[in-house]
Design an enzyme around this catalytic site. Structure first.
Site, PDB file in Angstrom:
ATOM      1  CB  ALA A  91     101.633  47.313  -2.767  1.00 15.58           C
ATOM      2  CE1 TYR A 105      93.774  50.404   1.855  1.00 17.92           C
ATOM      3  CE2 TYR A 105      92.782  49.840  -0.259  1.00 17.92           C
ATOM      4  CZ  TYR A 105      92.734  49.842   1.122  1.00 17.92           C
ATOM      5  OH  TYR A 105      91.665  49.281   1.775  1.00 17.92           O
ATOM      6  CG  ASP A 146      99.548  56.268  14.987  1.00 23.68           C
ATOM      7  OD1 ASP A 146      99.373  55.239  14.303  1.00 23.68           O
ATOM      8  OD2 ASP A 146     100.039  57.317  14.527  1.00 23.68           O
ATOM      9  CB  ILE A 165      82.393  49.004   2.665  1.00 22.78           C
ATOM     10  CG1 ILE A 165      82.958  47.587   2.494  1.00 22.78           C
ATOM     11  CG2 ILE A 165      81.482  49.083   3.879  1.00 22.78           C
ATOM     12  CD1 ILE A 165      81.915  46.506   2.343  1.00 22.78           C
TER      13      ILE A 165
END
Length: 237
Positions: free
Chosen positions: A143, A141, A54, A174
């Site tokens: 930002a 997101y 992670d 996409i």
């Protein structure tokens, strides 16, 4: 000569396409990600190495570093995504703060941590995957991706004297990825395609090609930049 490539978030979508491009050239590719099952499946398919990690967790990154080559020619910070899609809209300030921190961790801090952990091993290029949302606006997101582009300017200045470039590839819409978590309506998809000049959705291979260029000998004087790959949906000059 084969290079050592690390791609975070390399199990699916854009990350998988990027790993495929470098693996096809005979490079030694390591893909990382949180989900072991798709990560190992992709590694087996492409003939690359999988490392479960992670990228928002410093402890996991520290352990990962010990398993990586001593020289990293190309680092691709692809891990991230709009984590708001994974939860309900915040109803109070505490939930709002948590939601923002999750997006910042996933899209900005992950790149900062991974790059910093590997800084002394980098010899060629760092490429971050940003987003058109950094310029269009998309809450936490957008930002986070804007912050990524801003931080990359400093990173480029720091790494440049060592001959290492640092750039951002900013995709538009996409298709064939997990980004929208299967929540994208046909109407919204049609509007995103209509907003492009090319009148087609981008595909992961479009982004992989841009990353491959920025990591190539042809791009050694290209650094500190954001390369938009959005079919003309948002233009620059």
């Amino acid at each position: 000569m084969a290079r050592n490539i690390v791609v975070t978030g390399g199990a699916t979508g854009i990350g998988k396409a990027i790993a495929r491009v470098f693996a096809a050239e005979g490079d030694t590719v390591v893909i990382t990600g949180r989900r072991a099952e798709p990560l190992h499946a992709t590694a087996a398919e492409l003939g690359v190495t999988a490392e479960v990690c992670d990228a928002t967790d410093p402890a996991q990154i520290e352990k990962l570093v010990d398993r990586l080559p001593g020289q990293i020619d190309v680092l691709v910070n692809n891990a991230g995504g709009n984590t708001d899609f994974d939860s309900e809209a915040p109803t109070d300030l505490r939930a709002l703060a948590a939601a923002w921190r999750t997006n910042l961790d996933a899209n900005l801090l992950s790149a900062v941590l991974m790059t910093t952990a590997l800084r002394d091993r980098l010899t060629g290029a760092v490429v971050h995957i940003g987003s058109i949302a950094a310029d269009k606006g998309a809450g936490a997101y957008g930002a986070a991706k804007a912050g990524l582009a801003s931080w990359n300017i400093q990173l480029s200045a720091e790494l440049g004297p060592r001959g290492v470039t640092a750039n951002v590839v900013a995709p538009g819409y996409i298709s064939d990825t997990e980004f929208f978590r299967d929540k994208l309506t046909e109407e919204r998809r049609a509007s995103l395609i209509a907003a492009t000049h090319t009148r087609r959705p981008g595909v992961p291979e479009d982004i992989a090609a841009a990353v491959h260029y920025l990591a190539s000998p042809a791009a050694r004087q290209v650094t500190g930049q954001v390369l938009a790959v959005n079919g003309g949906e948002r233009t620059t000059r």
